[in-house]
Design an enzyme around this catalytic site. Structure first.
Site, PDB file in Angstrom:
ATOM      1  CD  GLU A 106       8.428  12.126 -15.246  1.00 50.29           C
ATOM      2  OE1 GLU A 106       7.557  12.810 -14.710  1.00 50.29           O
ATOM      3  OE2 GLU A 106       9.495  12.605 -15.675  1.00 50.29           O
TER       4      GLU A 106
ATOM      5  CE  LYS B 175      11.638  19.294 -10.638  1.00 44.98           C
ATOM      6  NZ  LYS B 175      10.403  19.517 -11.420  1.00 44.98           N
TER       7      LYS B 175
ATOM      8  CB  SER C 229      12.924  22.455 -15.082  1.00 51.87           C
ATOM      9  OG  SER C 229      12.145  23.621 -15.267  1.00 51.87           O
TER      10      SER C 229
ATOM     11  CG  HIS D 223      -1.667  -1.286   1.408  1.00 49.87           C
ATOM     12  ND1 HIS D 223      -2.831  -1.634   0.758  1.00 49.87           N
ATOM     13  CD2 HIS D 223      -1.332  -2.367   2.178  1.00 49.87           C
ATOM     14  CE1 HIS D 223      -3.207  -2.851   1.132  1.00 49.87           C
ATOM     15  NE2 HIS D 223      -2.309  -3.326   1.979  1.00 49.87           N
TER      16      HIS D 223
END
Ligand code: ARG
Length: 435
Positions: free
Chosen positions: A286, A279, A273, A152
């Protein structure tokens, strides 16, 4: 056949509307079948020669000319099969026009596509083994680092990193099994089925199948040209594989976040970024996750293409190749990218250990001590839960001790034995991939 006219031009008057040609054309996609179609066509004409259906000198001339076929840019052919025959006729004239005796584009495309899928399944097996090798290398080097295992997405019980990475390897091993099954599904020759009902010429489907190294040949000529189960099997194998990679990717996103801080990506595989200077984004992960979503769509698209088709061949089937090519490319791309990510990844053992040894992940072990002392497990569970709720944290056992107490096969403490087994499986997959 005149230059540039379709293979079936004898039947229909006038030229095809160029807009309809553009609409129907598959050459932009099936050009990738050229080498496979050439091989299958060579086997076909040699059979025609052996069987006396065409002159054996003609057969050899066609087989040689097939070797010279190239993807001429801007070709206006309907598909790669038409391109091949046009070039044979351009080179050999009358003799080139003999190639299509006893076959149809329906068995021709199925043969080329099956040969392509066979190669793809074999190559992907090697690519999966490559990622497994990378994961095993990381597990051997950093496997004793301890992190919390999760259920979980809540800290559950401590596990060594090697056990966690081995879990992904075991899932990837099932992908190898599926790819090998997809290879076997493709390994059936459809040649000789013709359009759907074979040919009255004395063709030799078994000989052609043998020459192409197919394990066997079709059992039913109608099924041979209608069947795309082999494409579904390969697409499914790629999809499940992509889903596995997506789950790995999701963990990479979590582990490399500031919140987890378990791992850091090498700069070569991270992206920044355009606006926020600080970043360092796990974009490869992804993309892998996103491509699994698209893979699921392609599998369902292929299922949908097939579901309404009456026997035998229908032009809907032309959609199959783009879907399968993209499926294979996508899976191969994600496998390669994840190899690079894992090769350069740095694990933060201290951050992982702090999370694993938070005094709570060993609560089950504390309860099991009470069980060993004779308490029913439910009572032990309640006692330990009450102590946790009251704010107690356990100093013993440590996460390392909890892991060491679980050393049966398949358990966290025995991950090195698992790696040995995985390495033998990888060797097997590698042998298949280079067969
Ligand atoms: N381009 C077709 C395909 O990809 C080849 C078979 C065409 N057969 C036909 N009868 N139109 O499926």
């Amino acid at each position: 056949m005149s230059e540039g006219s379709p293979l079936w031009a004898g039947r229909l008057a006038g030229g095809l509307d160029p807009r309809i040609l553009a609409f129907s054309q598959s050459l932009g996609v099936d050009r990738r079948l050229l080498a496979h179609d050439v091989r299958a066509s060579q086997a076909h004409v040699r059979m025609l020669g052996r069987q006396g259906i065409i002159d054996s000198a003609d057969a050899e001339a066609i087989a040689d000319a097939l070797e010279q076929v190239t993807l001429d840019e801007g070709a206006a052919d309907e598909d790669v099969h038409s391109l091949i025959e046009r070039q044979l006729v351009a080179r050999l004239g009358e003799t080139g026009r003999r190639v299509h005796a006893g076959r149809s584009r329906n068995d021709q495309v199925a043969a080329a596509f099956r040969l392509w899928c066979r190669d793809a399944a074999r190559d992907l097996t090697g690519a999966v083994a490559g990622l497994q090798e990378t994961l095993v290398a990381r597990a051997r080097a950093d496997g004793d680092l301890i992190l919390p295992g999760y259920t979980h997405l809540q800290r559950a019980q401590p596990v060594p990193l090697g056990h966690h990475l081995a879990a992904h390897c075991v899932a990837l091993d099932r992908d190898v099994v599926r790819l090998r099954a997809a290879h076997a599904a493709a390994d059936v020759s459809p040649l000789g089925a013709g359009a759907l009902a074979g040919s009255s010429l004395p063709i030799d489907p078994d000989g052609v199948a043998r020459e192409l190294g197919f394990a066997t040949r079709f059992a039913n000529s109608i099924d041979a040209v209608a069947d795309r189960d082999f494409a579904l099997d390969l697409s499914y194998a790629c999809t499940v594989g992509a889903v596995h990679l997506s789950r790995i990717a999701e963990e990479l996103v979590l582990w490399t976040s500031s919140e987890f801080g378990f791992a850091e990506l090498d700069d070569r595989v991270a992206q920044g970024s355009s606006m926020m200077p600080q970043k360092k984004n796990p974009q490869v992960a992804e993309h892998v996750r996103g491509r699994a979503a698209v893979a699921i769509g392609r599998l369902t698209s292929l299922l949908a293409v097939l579901k309404g088709l009456p026997l035998a061949y229908n032009s809907d089937l032309q959609e199959d190749k783009e879907l399968v090519f993209a499926q294979v490319d996508g899976f191969a791309g994600s496998l390669g990218a994840l190899c690079l990510v894992f090769e350069g990844m740095r694990f933060d053992g201290a951050r992982m250990a702090a999370a694993a040894d938070d005094g709570m992940t060993v609560a089950t072990d504390v309860a099991e001590v009470l069980v060993r002392d004779g308490l029913p497990f439910r009572e032990a569970h309640e006692q330990v839960a009450a102590r946790i709720a009251a704010g107690e944290r356990f100093a013993a056992p440590t996460a390392a001790e909890a892991i060491a107490a679980r050393n049966a096969p398949g358990m966290p403490g025995a991950f090195r034995d698992q790696l040995d087994v995985i390495e033998r499986r990888i060797a097997d997959a590698r042998a298949f991939a280079s067969s």
